[in-house]
Design a protein around this motif. Structure first.
Motif, PDB file in Angstrom:
ATOM      1  N   ALA A  87       0.826  -1.212   0.000  1.00  0.00           N
ATOM      2  CA  ALA A  87       0.000   0.000   0.000  1.00  0.00           C
ATOM      3  C   ALA A  87       0.858   1.258   0.000  1.00  0.00           C
ATOM      4  CB  ALA A  87      -0.918   0.008   1.208  1.00  0.00           C
ATOM      5  N   VAL A  88       2.033   1.154   0.607  1.00  0.00           N
ATOM      6  CA  VAL A  88       2.896   2.318   0.781  1.00  0.00           C
ATOM      7  C   VAL A  88       4.307   1.967   0.322  1.00  0.00           C
ATOM      8  CG1 VAL A  88       3.829   3.926   2.485  1.00  0.00           C
ATOM      9  CG2 VAL A  88       1.521   3.030   2.783  1.00  0.00           C
ATOM     10  N   SER A  89       4.890   2.819  -0.502  1.00  0.00           N
ATOM     11  CA  SER A  89       6.260   2.585  -0.949  1.00  0.00           C
ATOM     12  C   SER A  89       7.224   2.830   0.210  1.00  0.00           C
ATOM     13  CB  SER A  89       6.607   3.526  -2.110  1.00  0.00           C
ATOM     14  OG  SER A  89       6.700   4.864  -1.640  1.00  0.00           O
ATOM     15  N   GLU A  90       8.412   2.298   0.088  1.00  0.00           N
ATOM     16  CA  GLU A  90       9.441   2.507   1.125  1.00  0.00           C
ATOM     17  C   GLU A  90       9.710   4.000   1.325  1.00  0.00           C
ATOM     18  OE1 GLU A  90      10.714   0.169   3.106  1.00  0.00           O
ATOM     19  OE2 GLU A  90       9.489  -1.318   2.079  1.00  0.00           O
ATOM     20  N   ALA A  91       9.690   4.756   0.236  1.00  0.00           N
ATOM     21  CA  ALA A  91       9.962   6.193   0.310  1.00  0.00           C
ATOM     22  C   ALA A  91       8.886   6.946   1.094  1.00  0.00           C
ATOM     23  CB  ALA A  91      10.090   6.775  -1.097  1.00  0.00           C
ATOM     24  N   GLN A  92       7.644   6.455   1.053  1.00  0.00           N
ATOM     25  CA  GLN A  92       6.531   7.129   1.734  1.00  0.00           C
ATOM     26  C   GLN A  92       6.180   6.501   3.085  1.00  0.00           C
ATOM     27  OE1 GLN A  92       4.898   9.948   0.656  1.00  0.00           O
ATOM     28  NE2 GLN A  92       6.578  10.012  -0.809  1.00  0.00           N
ATOM     29  N   SER A  93       6.895   5.458   3.464  1.00  0.00           N
ATOM     30  CA  SER A  93       6.560   4.699   4.670  1.00  0.00           C
ATOM     31  C   SER A  93       6.574   5.551   5.949  1.00  0.00           C
ATOM     32  CB  SER A  93       7.516   3.518   4.824  1.00  0.00           C
ATOM     33  OG  SER A  93       7.121   2.713   5.893  1.00  0.00           O
ATOM     34  N   ALA A  94       7.587   6.376   6.141  1.00  0.00           N
ATOM     35  CA  ALA A  94       7.680   7.194   7.361  1.00  0.00           C
ATOM     36  C   ALA A  94       6.519   8.182   7.455  1.00  0.00           C
ATOM     37  CB  ALA A  94       9.013   7.936   7.400  1.00  0.00           C
ATOM     38  N   LYS A  95       6.102   8.722   6.325  1.00  0.00           N
ATOM     39  CA  LYS A  95       4.985   9.666   6.321  1.00  0.00           C
ATOM     40  C   LYS A  95       3.659   8.949   6.597  1.00  0.00           C
ATOM     41  CE  LYS A  95       2.745  13.189   3.510  1.00  0.00           C
ATOM     42  NZ  LYS A  95       2.702  13.861   2.225  1.00  0.00           N
ATOM     43  N   ALA A  96       3.456   7.778   5.979  1.00  0.00           N
ATOM     44  CA  ALA A  96       2.210   7.033   6.148  1.00  0.00           C
ATOM     45  C   ALA A  96       2.101   6.395   7.527  1.00  0.00           C
ATOM     46  CB  ALA A  96       2.083   5.959   5.075  1.00  0.00           C
ATOM     47  N   TYR A  97       3.237   6.003   8.099  1.00  0.00           N
ATOM     48  CA  TYR A  97       3.264   5.356   9.414  1.00  0.00           C
ATOM     49  C   TYR A  97       4.097   6.198  10.382  1.00  0.00           C
ATOM     50  CZ  TYR A  97       1.715   1.168   6.860  1.00  0.00           C
ATOM     51  OH  TYR A  97       1.027   0.271   6.083  1.00  0.00           O
ATOM     52  N   PRO A  98       3.596   7.352  10.806  1.00  0.00           N
ATOM     53  CA  PRO A  98       4.390   8.235  11.673  1.00  0.00           C
ATOM     54  C   PRO A  98       4.715   7.622  13.037  1.00  0.00           C
ATOM     55  CG  PRO A  98       2.134   9.016  11.533  1.00  0.00           C
ATOM     56  CD  PRO A  98       2.274   7.904  10.540  1.00  0.00           C
ATOM     57  N   ASN A  99       3.949   6.614  13.466  1.00  0.00           N
ATOM     58  CA  ASN A  99       4.207   5.945  14.741  1.00  0.00           C
ATOM     59  C   ASN A  99       4.841   4.576  14.546  1.00  0.00           C
ATOM     60  OD1 ASN A  99       2.955   8.073  16.228  1.00  0.00           O
ATOM     61  ND2 ASN A  99       0.976   7.271  15.568  1.00  0.00           N
ATOM     62  N   GLY A 100       5.409   4.329  13.366  1.00  0.00           N
ATOM     63  CA  GLY A 100       5.969   3.022  13.041  1.00  0.00           C
ATOM     64  C   GLY A 100       4.927   2.155  12.356  1.00  0.00           C
ATOM     65  N   PHE A 101       5.374   1.073  11.730  1.00  0.00           N
ATOM     66  CA  PHE A 101       4.477   0.200  10.983  1.00  0.00           C
ATOM     67  C   PHE A 101       3.361  -0.331  11.872  1.00  0.00           C
ATOM     68  CE2 PHE A 101       3.100  -3.994   9.499  1.00  0.00           C
ATOM     69  CZ  PHE A 101       2.618  -3.645   8.247  1.00  0.00           C
ATOM     70  N   SER A 102       2.163  -0.336  11.328  1.00  0.00           N
ATOM     71  CA  SER A 102       0.971  -0.849  12.010  1.00  0.00           C
ATOM     72  C   SER A 102       0.218  -1.710  11.006  1.00  0.00           C
ATOM     73  CB  SER A 102       0.098   0.317  12.482  1.00  0.00           C
ATOM     74  OG  SER A 102      -1.133  -0.131  12.987  1.00  0.00           O
ATOM     75  N   GLU A 103       0.072  -2.987  11.320  1.00  0.00           N
ATOM     76  CA  GLU A 103      -0.559  -3.914  10.387  1.00  0.00           C
ATOM     77  C   GLU A 103      -2.073  -3.738  10.351  1.00  0.00           C
ATOM     78  OE1 GLU A 103      -0.233  -8.553   9.058  1.00  0.00           O
ATOM     79  OE2 GLU A 103       0.177  -8.074  11.140  1.00  0.00           O
ATOM     80  N   GLY A 104      -2.624  -3.890   9.160  1.00  0.00           N
ATOM     81  CA  GLY A 104      -4.062  -3.903   8.939  1.00  0.00           C
ATOM     82  C   GLY A 104      -4.390  -5.037   8.003  1.00  0.00           C
ATOM     83  N   GLY A 105      -5.666  -5.212   7.715  1.00  0.00           N
ATOM     84  CA  GLY A 105      -6.049  -6.247   6.769  1.00  0.00           C
ATOM     85  C   GLY A 105      -7.510  -6.602   6.879  1.00  0.00           C
ATOM     86  N   ILE A 106      -7.909  -7.549   6.048  1.00  0.00           N
ATOM     87  CA  ILE A 106      -9.283  -8.026   5.993  1.00  0.00           C
ATOM     88  C   ILE A 106      -9.282  -9.539   6.174  1.00  0.00           C
ATOM     89  CG2 ILE A 106      -9.232  -8.160   3.470  1.00  0.00           C
ATOM     90  CD1 ILE A 106     -12.216  -7.369   3.474  1.00  0.00           C
ATOM     91  N   ASN A 107     -10.200 -10.021   6.997  1.00  0.00           N
ATOM     92  CA  ASN A 107     -10.368 -11.459   7.224  1.00  0.00           C
ATOM     93  C   ASN A 107     -11.762 -11.843   6.764  1.00  0.00           C
ATOM     94  OD1 ASN A 107      -7.846 -11.874   8.675  1.00  0.00           O
ATOM     95  ND2 ASN A 107      -8.794 -10.655  10.274  1.00  0.00           N
ATOM     96  N   ILE A 108     -11.836 -12.818   5.862  1.00  0.00           N
ATOM     97  CA  ILE A 108     -13.122 -13.308   5.385  1.00  0.00           C
ATOM     98  C   ILE A 108     -13.578 -14.411   6.334  1.00  0.00           C
ATOM     99  CG2 ILE A 108     -14.371 -14.356   3.448  1.00  0.00           C
ATOM    100  CD1 ILE A 108     -13.207 -11.508   2.909  1.00  0.00           C
ATOM    101  N   GLU A 109     -14.803 -14.277   6.829  1.00  0.00           N
ATOM    102  CA  GLU A 109     -15.356 -15.262   7.764  1.00  0.00           C
ATOM    103  C   GLU A 109     -16.185 -16.319   7.035  1.00  0.00           C
ATOM    104  OE1 GLU A 109     -14.667 -15.312  11.040  1.00  0.00           O
ATOM    105  OE2 GLU A 109     -13.393 -13.553  10.786  1.00  0.00           O
ATOM    106  N   SER A 110     -17.014 -15.887   6.070  1.00  0.00           N
ATOM    107  CA  SER A 110     -17.853 -16.839   5.343  1.00  0.00           C
ATOM    108  C   SER A 110     -18.384 -16.200   4.067  1.00  0.00           C
ATOM    109  CB  SER A 110     -19.026 -17.308   6.210  1.00  0.00           C
ATOM    110  OG  SER A 110     -19.904 -16.237   6.497  1.00  0.00           O
ATOM    111  N   THR A 111     -18.832 -17.064   3.154  1.00  0.00           N
ATOM    112  CA  THR A 111     -19.449 -16.605   1.910  1.00  0.00           C
ATOM    113  C   THR A 111     -20.678 -17.458   1.606  1.00  0.00           C
ATOM    114  OG1 THR A 111     -18.003 -18.029   0.582  1.00  0.00           O
ATOM    115  CG2 THR A 111     -17.294 -15.754   0.888  1.00  0.00           C
TER     116      THR A 111
END
Length: 185
Positions: A87-111
């Motif tokens: 989602a974020v390039s290495e060059a933009q990482s510090a700006k996007a994650y000012p408090n350090g890397f924070s993981e996100g994501g989506i979990n599919i439960e059922s379909t």
């Protein structure tokens, strides 16, 4: 604190786009060919999580018969270890994650397809594609109902998907049908 909201995403756009047009037959014809996403979600702001049920009415206008749908899982671009579609390039990482890397994501439960539970696959090296088989062939012009139950982990990221000190951004947060071309999805 939890917040509950309903997103009739395409429905609202259609209503506003055609308000005052006065041509009911054009609106009726167009609305029969659209895909409608309806999402009911509960946001747990304190934990930065979201639980949701997406109902998609998919009108097959691809020109081909289909046996499955594929969906983009854009929030998985914020997972740890993403290789190809970060989602974020290495060059933009510090700006996007000012408090350090924070993981996100989506979990599919059922379909479900037309009310019946179906197995699904999460595909791609970065686990960014959801494949939902129908168990039948959907002819061109046919309609199918797909339900996806999922939850999100919202990262501490100042980006299209994430939260900051005074912001909550939910860009591309739900499973979105992939574009179908001659070669497939």
């Amino acid at each position: 604190m939890k917040y509950k909201f309903f997103a009739g995403l395409l429905s609202l756009v259609i209503v506003f786009a055609f308000a005052g047009c006065g041509n009911g037959s054009t609106f009726e014809a167009l609305s029969k060919s659209l895909n409608i996403y309806e999402i009911e979600a509960v946001l747990n702001y304190g934990e930065k999580t979201l639980e949701a049920v997406e109902n998609l009415s998919y009108n097959n206008q691809t020109g081909a018969d289909l046996s499955e749908l594929k969906f983009h899982l854009y929030p998985n671009a914020f997972r740890e270890g993403v290789q190809e579609y970060k989602a974020v390039s290495e060059a933009q990482s510090a700006k996007a994650y000012p408090n350090g890397f924070s993981e996100g994501g989506i979990n599919i439960e059922s379909t479900k397809v037309n009310g019946k539970t179906v197995n699904y696959d999460i595909e791609g090296e970065d686990k960014n594609i959801l494949s939902v088989p129908f168990g039948f062939v959907l002819k061109n012009g046919g309609l199918v109902e797909v339900e996806i139950v999922f939850n999100l982990i919202i990262p501490n990221a100042e980006h299209r998907f994430g939260y900051g000190e005074s912001t909550l951004n939910l860009g591309n947060w739900y499973p979105i049908v992939c574009v179908f071309e001659e070669s497939g999805f």
